[in-house]
Design a protein around this motif. Structure first.
Motif, short mmCIF file in Angstrom:
data_model
loop_
_atom_site.label_atom_id
_atom_site.label_comp_id
_atom_site.label_asym_id
_atom_site.label_seq_id
_atom_site.Cartn_x
_atom_site.Cartn_y
_atom_site.Cartn_z
N VAL A 10 0.85 -1.19 0.00
CA VAL A 10 0.00 0.00 0.00
C VAL A 10 0.89 1.24 0.00
O VAL A 10 1.79 1.38 0.83
N THR A 11 0.60 2.14 -0.92
CA THR A 11 1.38 3.37 -1.04
C THR A 11 1.20 4.27 0.18
O THR A 11 0.13 4.31 0.79
N LYS A 12 2.26 4.97 0.53
CA LYS A 12 2.22 5.97 1.60
C LYS A 12 2.31 7.39 1.04
O LYS A 12 2.21 8.34 1.80
N VAL A 13 2.45 7.51 -0.27
CA VAL A 13 2.61 8.82 -0.91
C VAL A 13 1.30 9.60 -0.77
O VAL A 13 0.23 9.11 -1.12
N ASP A 14 1.40 10.81 -0.25
CA ASP A 14 0.22 11.62 0.06
C ASP A 14 -0.69 11.88 -1.14
O ASP A 14 -1.91 11.88 -1.01
N GLU A 16 -1.40 10.08 -3.63
CA GLU A 16 -1.94 8.88 -4.25
C GLU A 16 -3.04 8.26 -3.40
O GLU A 16 -3.12 7.05 -3.21
N GLY A 17 -3.93 9.10 -2.90
CA GLY A 17 -5.02 8.66 -2.04
C GLY A 17 -5.94 7.65 -2.69
O GLY A 17 -6.38 6.69 -2.05
N GLN A 18 -6.26 7.85 -3.98
CA GLN A 18 -7.14 6.90 -4.67
C GLN A 18 -6.47 5.54 -4.79
O GLN A 18 -7.12 4.52 -4.60
N ALA A 19 -5.20 5.52 -5.11
CA ALA A 19 -4.47 4.25 -5.22
C ALA A 19 -4.44 3.54 -3.87
O ALA A 19 -4.65 2.33 -3.78
N ARG A 20 -4.20 4.29 -2.80
CA ARG A 20 -4.17 3.70 -1.46
C ARG A 20 -5.53 3.10 -1.11
O ARG A 20 -5.61 1.98 -0.61
N SER A 21 -6.60 3.83 -1.39
CA SER A 21 -7.95 3.33 -1.12
C SER A 21 -8.23 2.05 -1.90
O SER A 21 -8.80 1.09 -1.37
N ARG A 22 -7.82 2.02 -3.15
CA ARG A 22 -8.03 0.84 -4.00
C ARG A 22 -7.22 -0.36 -3.46
O ARG A 22 -7.72 -1.48 -3.38
N GLN A 23 -5.99 -0.11 -3.06
CA GLN A 23 -5.14 -1.19 -2.53
C GLN A 23 -5.72 -1.75 -1.23
O GLN A 23 -5.74 -2.97 -1.03
N LEU A 24 -6.20 -0.88 -0.36
CA LEU A 24 -6.80 -1.34 0.89
C LEU A 24 -8.12 -2.08 0.64
O LEU A 24 -8.42 -3.07 1.32
N ALA A 25 -8.88 -1.63 -0.34
CA ALA A 25 -10.13 -2.32 -0.70
C ALA A 25 -9.82 -3.71 -1.25
O ALA A 25 -10.52 -4.68 -0.92
N ASN A 26 -8.77 -3.83 -2.06
CA ASN A 26 -8.38 -5.14 -2.59
C ASN A 26 -7.95 -6.08 -1.46
O ASN A 26 -8.28 -7.27 -1.48
N ARG A 27 -7.24 -5.56 -0.49
CA ARG A 27 -6.85 -6.37 0.66
C ARG A 27 -8.08 -6.88 1.40
O ARG A 27 -8.18 -8.06 1.75
N SER A 28 -9.02 -6.00 1.63
CA SER A 28 -10.26 -6.38 2.31
C SER A 28 -11.01 -7.46 1.53
O SER A 28 -11.51 -8.43 2.12
N ASP A 48 7.33 -1.64 7.01
CA ASP A 48 7.26 -0.22 6.69
C ASP A 48 8.45 0.19 5.83
O ASP A 48 9.60 -0.03 6.21
N GLY A 49 8.16 0.74 4.66
CA GLY A 49 9.20 1.26 3.79
C GLY A 49 9.04 2.76 3.59
O GLY A 49 8.12 3.38 4.14
N ALA A 50 9.89 3.33 2.79
CA ALA A 50 9.86 4.78 2.57
C ALA A 50 8.58 5.22 1.84
O ALA A 50 7.97 6.22 2.20
N GLU A 51 8.18 4.47 0.82
CA GLU A 51 7.02 4.86 0.01
C GLU A 51 5.83 3.90 0.14
O GLU A 51 4.74 4.23 -0.29
N TYR A 52 6.08 2.73 0.70
CA TYR A 52 5.02 1.72 0.81
C TYR A 52 5.04 1.07 2.18
O TYR A 52 6.06 1.03 2.85
#
Length: 64
Positions: A10-14, A16-28, A48-52
């Motif tokens: 999951v991205t941590k880049v500020d 990229e909110g839509q991408a983060r939401s999509r990644q979390l939804a896929n996990r769910s 925990d990484g720098a960007e993900y």
């Protein structure tokens, strides 16, 4: 006993909110799909990484 793992990055880049939401939804959805076939979430580790952040979910199921 059966053991499965699911890795979700999951991205941590500020901005990229839509991408983060999509990644979390896929996990769910992945966790829900496994629950439908009687897998139980046993443990979640985060890396925990720098960007993900990577979630490593361990699921177990008792075989009949």
């Amino acid at each position: 006993m059966s053991i499965q793992t699911i890795e979700t990055r999951v991205t941590k880049v500020d901005n990229e909110g839509q991408a983060r939401s999509r990644q979390l939804a896929n996990r769910s959805e992945n966790l829900s799909s496994h629950a439908h076939v009687r897998y139980v979430l046993s443990h979640t580790a985060t890396i925990d990484g720098a960007e993900y952040v990577t979630f490593v979910d361990t699921l177990t199921r008792v075989n009949d």
